[in-house]
Design an enzyme around this catalytic site. Structure first.
Site, mmCIF file in Angstrom:
data_model
loop_
_atom_site.group_PDB
_atom_site.id
_atom_site.type_symbol
_atom_site.label_atom_id
_atom_site.label_comp_id
_atom_site.label_asym_id
_atom_site.label_seq_id
_atom_site.Cartn_x
_atom_site.Cartn_y
_atom_site.Cartn_z
ATOM 1 N N CYS A 1 -8.105 -30.136 30.698
ATOM 2 C CA CYS A 1 -9.316 -30.606 30.018
ATOM 3 C C CYS A 1 -8.917 -31.083 28.624
ATOM 4 O O CYS A 1 -8.189 -30.399 27.904
ATOM 5 C CB CYS A 1 -10.357 -29.494 29.931
ATOM 6 N N GLU B 1 -4.273 -14.487 25.727
ATOM 7 C CA GLU B 1 -5.135 -14.106 24.613
ATOM 8 C C GLU B 1 -6.527 -13.711 25.065
ATOM 9 O O GLU B 1 -6.974 -14.063 26.163
ATOM 10 C CB GLU B 1 -5.205 -15.231 23.581
ATOM 11 N N CYS C 1 -2.957 -23.012 31.901
ATOM 12 C CA CYS C 1 -3.986 -23.587 32.766
ATOM 13 C C CYS C 1 -3.477 -24.905 33.321
ATOM 14 O O CYS C 1 -2.713 -25.614 32.663
ATOM 15 C CB CYS C 1 -5.278 -23.818 31.968
ATOM 16 N N CYS D 1 -9.981 -21.578 22.455
ATOM 17 C CA CYS D 1 -9.213 -21.007 23.557
ATOM 18 C C CYS D 1 -7.824 -21.620 23.631
ATOM 19 O O CYS D 1 -7.663 -22.831 23.725
ATOM 20 C CB CYS D 1 -9.967 -21.247 24.867
#
Length: 350
Positions: free
Chosen positions: A114, A90, A110, A335
């Site tokens: 996090c 995206e 990823c 995100c």
């Protein structure tokens, strides 16, 4: 089949020569691919039909396409993009009165986990190729022109993935975006954001990069940062400070620290004091970012007055501080949110 955009100009020249073509044709093809962002051999109108057919037999253009777009009430446009292998990433167009910014991804998913980031809850499938990053910029620039009649002015590598864990792909994409025979954008208009990989920050210094560097800090305290960003366990604040000093000595580029002020986590005056102290390591500014909550995590924004007090304290210590309001709250704008949503919908469909 060879991905033609994976070749340098000299490599392309060698391939065309092997095919019995004249060497100068390579420059023409390269111009179509990068300066004109062409993704269809048939549209390369100054090449003979025979050459175009030959190119189609030997090469492919792994073009990225827009899968879905959402337009926010604040004019932010978030898009998912389909890659040649079916993976989905995206990117976002962020319009403001002063600029048109493309936020692009560097990886499919990823690996950094996090705790506050939607992408952190996705597996990393692979790194993006330079042309896949470049295509995102081209497609988002097209949205800016078509929707708002404005050219793209800035690019931030702040989408899905950790850019410094795709160092070669990221660097090659910047080279093609800034090259005179590419998109010819100024390097100072590009910002690469990292969660903090010390040795790769030093490598940026060794490579004397001209683009901007942003560090997603979110806590200037190792214990708190370990809690929300596991990458900190191998890249402590001291290691990051040392790397940033090295980077600044080599590039003379100031650094931006990104800091989300979470409610009852890192929003006290002591947190601001720790951040102000960390800011003394290198010339820098702080962007306080309003958090876009995600369903997968319990974090929420600090209260507005707490954020203002936090920012005011930093300014009182001489730290240049901006408060960035969240964009696209109504369109899965955090995100990774839209990509995760599409992934879930696809599972339901199947």
């Amino acid at each position: 089949m060879i991905d033609i955009r994976s070749l340098s100009l000299s490599e392309l020249k060698d391939k065309l020569t092997e095919m019995g073509e004249q060497g100068f044709r390579a420059k023409q093809v390269y111009e179509w691919l990068w300066a004109k962002s062409c993704t269809d051999f048939d549209q390369m109108s100054n090449l003979s039909k025979a050459l175009r057919e030959s190119l189609k037999k030997h090469f492919e253009i792994r073009a990225v396409s827009v899968r879905q777009s959402q337009v926010s009430t604040d004019k932010t446009i978030k898009s998912t993009f389909t890659l040649y292998d079916g993976n989905v990433i995206e990117g976002v167009l962020i319009p403001t009165p002063e600029r048109m910014t493309a936020c692009v991804s560097s990886q499919v998913g990823c690996s950094l986990t996090c705790k506050f980031c939607a992408t952190g809850y996705m597996d990393r499938k692979r790194n993006l190729q330079a042309d896949e990053i470049y295509d995102q910029v081209v497609l988002i620039a097209k949205q800016a022109e078509e929707k708002y009649q404005q050219p793209l002015t800035n690019i931030v590598y702040m989408g899905m993935g950790e850019p410094l864990l795709n160092y070669s792909g990221m660097m090659k994409s910047v080279e093609r975006i800034t090259a005179p025979d590419g998109l010819n954008m100024a390097a100072k208009r590009i910002t690469v954001s990292t969660a903090g990989i010390a040795k790769m920050i030093k490598k940026l210094g060794d490579d004397e990069v001209r683009f901007n560097l942003a560090l997603s800090l979110h806590a200037a305290n190792d214990q708190k940062r370990n809690e929300i960003m596991p990458i900190n366990e191998q890249n402590s604040l001291k290691a990051l400070a040392d790397a940033l000093k090295y980077y600044y000595a080599k590039t003379k580029n100031p650094v931006t620290f990104e800091y989300i002020v979470f409610h009852h986590f890192n929003d006290e005056l002591e947190d601001a004091r720790e951040l102000a102290k960390f800011c003394k390591h290198v010339p820098c500014k702080v962007n306080i970012i309003e958090y876009n909550p995600i369903a997968l995590a319990d974090f929420v924004n600090a209260e507005a007055d707490k954020i203002e007090q936090f920012a005011d304290y930093l300014r009182s210590q001489g730290v240049v501080t901006n408060v960035r309001r969240s964009r696209g709250k109504d369109i899965d704008a955090a995100c990774g949110q839209l990509a995760i949503k599409e992934k879930k919908e696809k599972v339901v469909e199947n």
